[in-house]
Design an enzyme around this catalytic site. Structure first.
Site, PDB file in Angstrom:
ATOM      1  N   PHE A 145      -6.250  -0.900   3.237  1.00  0.00           N
ATOM      2  CA  PHE A 145      -5.159  -1.037   2.265  1.00  0.00           C
ATOM      3  C   PHE A 145      -4.051  -0.091   2.695  1.00  0.00           C
ATOM      4  O   PHE A 145      -4.244   1.123   2.767  1.00  0.00           O
ATOM      5  CB  PHE A 145      -5.607  -0.704   0.847  1.00  0.00           C
ATOM      6  CG  PHE A 145      -4.503  -0.868  -0.163  1.00  0.00           C
ATOM      7  CD1 PHE A 145      -4.257  -2.106  -0.727  1.00  0.00           C
ATOM      8  CD2 PHE A 145      -3.697   0.199  -0.528  1.00  0.00           C
ATOM      9  CE1 PHE A 145      -3.222  -2.280  -1.644  1.00  0.00           C
ATOM     10  CE2 PHE A 145      -2.665   0.040  -1.438  1.00  0.00           C
ATOM     11  CZ  PHE A 145      -2.431  -1.207  -1.999  1.00  0.00           C
ATOM     12  N   ASP A 230      -3.267   6.592   8.478  1.00  0.00           N
ATOM     13  CA  ASP A 230      -2.784   6.491   7.106  1.00  0.00           C
ATOM     14  C   ASP A 230      -3.517   7.520   6.252  1.00  0.00           C
ATOM     15  O   ASP A 230      -4.681   7.339   5.900  1.00  0.00           O
ATOM     16  CB  ASP A 230      -3.036   5.070   6.595  1.00  0.00           C
ATOM     17  CG  ASP A 230      -2.527   4.855   5.177  1.00  0.00           C
ATOM     18  OD1 ASP A 230      -2.319   5.848   4.463  1.00  0.00           O
ATOM     19  OD2 ASP A 230      -2.365   3.689   4.771  1.00  0.00           O
ATOM     20  N   LYS A 259       1.109   9.971  -2.236  1.00  0.00           N
ATOM     21  CA  LYS A 259       0.206  10.266  -3.349  1.00  0.00           C
ATOM     22  C   LYS A 259       0.184  11.742  -3.741  1.00  0.00           C
ATOM     23  O   LYS A 259       1.082  12.221  -4.403  1.00  0.00           O
ATOM     24  CB  LYS A 259      -1.183   9.716  -3.044  1.00  0.00           C
ATOM     25  CG  LYS A 259      -1.247   8.180  -3.134  1.00  0.00           C
ATOM     26  CD  LYS A 259      -2.658   7.681  -3.115  1.00  0.00           C
ATOM     27  CE  LYS A 259      -2.737   6.153  -3.205  1.00  0.00           C
ATOM     28  NZ  LYS A 259      -2.391   5.634  -4.536  1.00  0.00           N
TER      29      LYS A 259
END
Length: 409
Positions: A145, A230, A259
């Protein structure tokens, strides 16, 4: 509804707020179960005054918890000075943050930072970076993702997210995560980049086998492809290191961050490692209006300072291990153990009861994420205590028993 109308007709409960949500908010997130009103530390309260232990943490965003005094003070101070300046100019906070990210990433001389507003934007910047190599093929992993913007979506593997928007960016191949033979076959002299998560969060907190990231680094270096890691979910101390790739002792060509970096203030970043990679993007080739604004940069600097000064990386390792041991001691027929690093964890289940279990835990005062039918994801604030873990585990067994009784098959 005007303020006067609201005073005359006060809205007092979840049902009222959720109806207003349904009437006004585009339904891409489905129907939320709660309307949260405030938070403090690792707890949040809904509009009816019920308290919950927040083991989701904004999906790994609220690294310092809710209302951390140093973050509140930094954001308040910066808001009074300058919230935004155009990227026609720069600010001390933006420069200091770029320097600090290079430092904590252990990036070599010549490394640079592009500041954005989200993880998906950081991935979009990384995709453009890879295009500047002169190659166009990208290899990503099954279960990956990387975001929902159209470029990031091409790297994301889940069919339900992808199929409504195809055709997507061409030239992307997905290979089994953790399979070194698959990497050998897929990464060629035509590959611009291999993009991997060091821990697959949305897939259910999946760890690769030992040596996988080292092999990814070797095969990309051999064939002239970039290795982009990532770190959007795994970064900023969550796994017990600043970044997940650091457990493997490798040096990637670029990482994406978001985040937890802003502690709740929207921010993202692309960090390029070394001048040979940093030089791929030049003036006019990428940009953003809000990226690197002083408010977000000040928040991120504070998060990095608090994570370091309060020893939250080592704390995440200790509390994560306490959680792992506690789950192992449950010895429950619905529990298949736990997995993860630091405070990015999943409780594995022997049956696909994660949604029902998450609902029952919410009723008991704990917020968890049923990230897969047979897994609960936990990505709590890094300030979570062992006592709070024990509170969760004490309630988990009776909740498991209740779910088992309701669905004994």
């Amino acid at each position: 509804m005007t303020d006067t109308e609201q005073m005359m007709n006060p809205v007092e409960g979840q049902a009222d707020w959720l109806q207003r949500y349904s009437d006004s908010v585009l339904g891409v997130f489905g129907s939320p179960p709660l309307v949260l009103d405030r938070g403090e530390g690792c707890y949040v309260w809904d509009v009816d005054g019920r308290r919950y232990l927040d083991l989701i943490g904004g999906i790994a965003v609220n690294a310092l918890g809710h209302g951390h005094p140093e973050l509140v003070a930094a954001v308040s101070k910066q808001a009074a000075e300058a919230i935004h300046v155009s990227n026609l100019f720069t600010s001390p906070a933006q420069i200091r943050l770029a320097e600090r990210l290079i430092e904590v990433a252990g990036a070599p001389a010549g490394s640079k930072v592009f500041l954005a507003n989200s993880g998906a934007e950081a991935i979009e910047a990384a995709i453009k970076l890879t295009r500047r190599t002169g190659r166009t093929e990208i290899v990503a992993a099954e279960g990956a993702f990387h975001g929902r913007t159209t470029g990031a979506l091409a790297l994301t593997a889940k069919a339900a997210y992808r199929e409504p928007f195809e055709p997507l960016l061409p030239g992307v191949t997905h290979v089994p995560y953790g399979d070194t033979d698959a990497l050998d076959a897929a990464v060629t002299e035509r590959t611009a980049a291999l993009v991997l998560e060091p821990v697959q969060g949305e897939a259910g907190v999946v760890l690769p086998p030992d040596g996988y990231l080292q092999h990814a680094r070797a095969v990309t270096a051999e064939r002239g492809a970039l290795l982009v890691v990532d770190e959007i979910q795994s970064g900023i101390g969550r796994t017990g290191r600043w970044f997940g790739f650091q457990h493997a002792g490798i040096t990637p060509d670029a990482i994406t961050v978001a985040k937890g970096l802003g502690g709740g203030v929207p921010i993202g970043a692309l960090v390029t490692f070394g001048s040979h990679v940093s030089g791929l993007l030049g003036p006019t080739q990428h940009g953003t209006t809000f990226g690197g604004n002083p408010l977000a940069a000040a928040a991120a600097l504070t998060v990095l300072d608090v994570v370091e000064s309060q020893g939250l990386m080592a704390h995440a390792e200790r509390v994560g291990e306490h959680l792992r041991q506690g789950v192992a001691r449950l010895d429950h027929p619905l529990v298949a153990g736990s997995r993860g690093l630091g405070l990015l964890r999943a409780v594995g289940l022997t049956r696909p009861v994660a949604p029902a279990l998450a609902t029952a835990l919410r009723e008991a005062g704990h917020l968890v994420n049923p990230v897969a039918p047979d897994a609960l994801r936990l990505a709590p604030p890094l300030v979570l205590t062992t006592g709070q873990v024990d509170d969760f585990l004490a309630d988990l067994t009776p909740v498991l028993d209740r779910v088992l009784e309701e669905d004994p098959a």
